[in-house]
Design a protein around this motif. Structure first.
Motif, PDB file in Angstrom:
ATOM      1  N   ARG A  84      36.406   7.266  23.469  1.00 60.12           N
ATOM      2  CA  ARG A  84      37.124   6.407  24.403  1.00 60.12           C
ATOM      3  C   ARG A  84      38.550   6.901  24.657  1.00 60.12           C
ATOM      4  N   HIS A  85      39.304   7.272  23.611  1.00 62.02           N
ATOM      5  CA  HIS A  85      40.699   7.669  23.847  1.00 62.02           C
ATOM      6  C   HIS A  85      40.873   9.174  24.060  1.00 62.02           C
ATOM      7  N   LYS A  86      39.840   9.983  23.720  1.00 55.97           N
ATOM      8  CA  LYS A  86      39.793  11.432  23.996  1.00 55.97           C
ATOM      9  C   LYS A  86      40.755  12.264  23.141  1.00 55.97           C
ATOM     10  N   TYR A 125      35.825  11.823  12.869  1.00 58.76           N
ATOM     11  CA  TYR A 125      35.574  12.904  13.810  1.00 58.76           C
ATOM     12  C   TYR A 125      36.563  14.041  13.596  1.00 58.76           C
ATOM     13  N   HIS A 126      36.134  15.221  14.017  1.00 57.10           N
ATOM     14  CA  HIS A 126      36.926  16.445  13.884  1.00 57.10           C
ATOM     15  C   HIS A 126      36.523  17.364  15.028  1.00 57.10           C
ATOM     16  N   LYS A 127      37.297  17.296  16.120  1.00 59.81           N
ATOM     17  CA  LYS A 127      36.924  17.998  17.343  1.00 59.81           C
ATOM     18  C   LYS A 127      35.512  17.549  17.766  1.00 59.81           C
ATOM     19  N   ASN A 151      44.292  17.280  16.807  1.00 54.51           N
ATOM     20  CA  ASN A 151      45.693  17.513  17.208  1.00 54.51           C
ATOM     21  C   ASN A 151      45.791  18.435  18.412  1.00 54.51           C
ATOM     22  N   SER A 152      45.028  19.504  18.375  1.00 60.36           N
ATOM     23  CA  SER A 152      45.087  20.500  19.448  1.00 60.36           C
ATOM     24  C   SER A 152      43.865  20.440  20.363  1.00 60.36           C
ATOM     25  N   ASP A 153      43.220  19.298  20.383  1.00 63.28           N
ATOM     26  CA  ASP A 153      41.985  19.162  21.161  1.00 63.28           C
ATOM     27  C   ASP A 153      41.960  17.761  21.767  1.00 63.28           C
ATOM     28  N   LYS A 154      42.671  17.612  22.890  1.00 64.11           N
ATOM     29  CA  LYS A 154      42.791  16.313  23.533  1.00 64.11           C
ATOM     30  C   LYS A 154      42.317  16.406  24.975  1.00 64.11           C
TER      31      LYS A 154
END
Length: 540
Positions: A109-111, A456-458, A115-118
């Motif tokens: 939902r928030h995407k 979750y992780h990426k 940290n480096s994957d938004k």
């Protein structure tokens, strides 16, 4: 019907808070969200291993030497008098965990996948802001319930779209790679012969690290909407008295707490309940500007001592400049255990302040962390290394039916709906919230909280129930027993060798995962954005 009855009972129980000093009918809420601290680092969880000062890792950075185990007499006491949760989960790294906390929603939902994957915003010009993806964030819910709201500490995101009444940010927004006038404790990027390199602004020397502003000693501090500030966002120190005392002996976590206490006092005079969102840096590794050549992972803190009843603190005394400093024995050695010790000291200050104000029995205090310890669990999709964090809830005025260790499953996403229940705010059913309120579990005879928890992780998903866990590498683990190090579960290699109950839970968890598995198919925000159909309402 049963769930609705439990919810009604929990709300009724909430308002049995006892307080002889004020008539305020809603409890204050303090949420202390520490940084990069695995559950195993707190003695209350009984782990036989924890992290060495240079960091726990697969190469032998873990230790069972009690010299490096944190000492947390205050948190221990609160955990036993209140409740602490055996298995609480966040995401595996800072930004997505904070997104989960602030929105009560998962990355689908928030995407914020990492940290480096938004995911990109609807216009595809930048990352999607949390306040746009999830407009019913923590402070919005609290404010709807009549609370004054304060955000202190680490932000790691744009702040201007959130609705907090006031704040104290360390470092302040926009301080990275900029010469903020108050301090030169920062790592900044400079071009040398066309190549970007990182330098310590205090020493002028090149370093191998990432760009960062100082948030511990001589920190970058920015105030939001402070009543005595001249503008909405103002750098501190911002007056002569503060400037005269600011310097090498100023410790960022102390600054945060001083401003928090000032806010609490002002709101009590206004007879207004407050919600404090304290996102401490303590636990996070950083450049040790006082010892720039030593390669320390966790800079030292002021020295504190516990005499069995109360803490005392040695006043910091630091002298020097340009990377050569003398701490005169007033600062601890490096190590995450000293960060946790200082958090315990700050929790003691919280409790002391609440008693002085006469509101201890009208305040709910929550202590938790955003992900596993750096060098051990942070950013790890293996088992529950990255996701397993401490969670303590202390609320002496709340009619809790539970006490001490609770063998239940809790997500950091659960904090938002819990705070909504405390604030007596109804989130509309049309607005997706992935967390579940803890209030029914805490205040009724409800035996369990939830059947599964998620991280979750990426693109990787992590999920567990009471019997089995599937990690981000698609490895299944038997979590029906509790290993001494909290992590050495048995891998499930042959499903015929585990119980039918294990296999049944596996099948249930596999049905949950596709709902959130949208990293590939719905990575970015929807191009049309989101539409809020219904408003928050106050329960009658």
């Amino acid at each position: 019907m049963k769930a609705n009855v439990l919810k009604s009972l929990s709300i009724l129980c909430l308002f049995t808070f006892v307080n002889n000093s004020i008539a305020q009918n809603k409890p204050n809420i303090i949420l202390l969200y520490a940084d990069d601290i695995s559950a195993r680092e707190l003695p209350i969880y009984g782990s036989t291993v924890w992290s060495l000062p240079k960091g726990g890792n697969l190469k032998g950075g873990d230790t069972s030497d009690k010299k490096y185990r944190a000492k947390t007499p205050v948190l221990n006491k609160l955990a036993k008098k209140g409740v602490y949760v055996k298995t609480a989960w966040a995401a595996t790294i800072c930004s997505p965990s904070r997104a989960m906390m602030m929105t009560g929603r998962y990355a689908h939902r928030h995407k914020w996948w990492h940290n480096s994957d938004k995911g990109k915003a609807p216009d595809r010009k930048g990352s999607w802001n949390l306040y746009d993806s999830s407009p019913y964030s923590l402070e919005v819910v609290a404010k709807k319930g009549g609370y004054a709201t304060y955000w202190a500490g680490k932000t790691q995101m744009k702040t201007e779209g959130f609705k907090f009444d006031e704040g104290c940010f360390t470092p302040g927004e926009g301080s990275y790679n900029k010469a903020i006038h108050t301090t030169d404790f920062r790592l900044e990027t400079k071009k040398v012969n066309g190549t970007k390199k990182i330098f310590n602004a205090d020493t002028g020397k090149e370093v191998s690290s990432y760009v960062q502003s100082g948030w511990y000693w001589k920190p970058h501090v920015q105030l939001l909407n402070h009543p005595r500030a001249s503008k909405a966002l103002e750098w501190w120190p911002n007056n002569k008295a503060a400037k005269d005392t600011f310097g090498l002996n100023t410790f960022g976590p102390d600054v945060e707490l001083n401003f928090i206490f000032d806010f609490m006092e002002r709101k009590q005079k206004e007879d207004k309940p407050f919600f404090i969102y304290h996102t401490s840096h303590l636990g996070h590794d950083a450049m040790d500007f006082l010892n720039p050549e030593e390669g320390n992972k966790w800079p030292g803190t002021p020295i504190v001592n516990w005499d069995g009843k109360k803490y005392s603190k040695i006043k910091p005394y630091v002298t020097g400049d340009n990377g050569v400093y003398n701490t005169h024995g007033t600062i601890t050695e490096d190590g995450i255990h000293n960060h946790i010790n200082y958090l315990d000291y700050q929790v003691w200050l919280y409790m002391k302040k609440l008693k002085e104000m006469g509101i201890e029995n009208n305040t709910i205090f929550i202590f938790c962390a955003d992900n596993g310890t750096s060098g051990y669990g942070k950013s790890s999709p293996v088992s529950q290394k990255g996701t397993h964090v401490p969670l303590i809830i202390y609320a002496p005025g709340l009619n809790m039916t539970k006490k001490g260790l609770q063998n239940v499953l809790v997500n950091m996403s659960d904090m938002l709906p819990t705070i909504a229940d405390i604030a007596n705010v109804k989130i509309p059913d049309s607005y997706e919230v992935n967390g579940e309120s803890l209030l029914p579990f805490l205040t009724t005879e409800k035996p369990n909280h939830r059947e599964w928890i998620y991280g979750y992780h990426k693109e990787k998903q992590i999920i567990r129930g009471n019997l089995v866990l599937k990690d981000g590498n698609n490895t299944w683990w038997d979590v029906s027993s509790n290993p001494k190090d909290l992590i050495s579960f048995k891998k499930i290699k042959e499903w015929s060798l585990v119980s039918p109950e294990h296999r049944l839970e596996r099948d249930k968890l596999n049905k949950v995962l596709p709902v959130f598995n949208l990293h590939e198919s719905e990575y970015n925000a929807p191009k049309e954005g989101i539409t809020i159909k219904d408003s928050l309402i106050i329960r009658q």
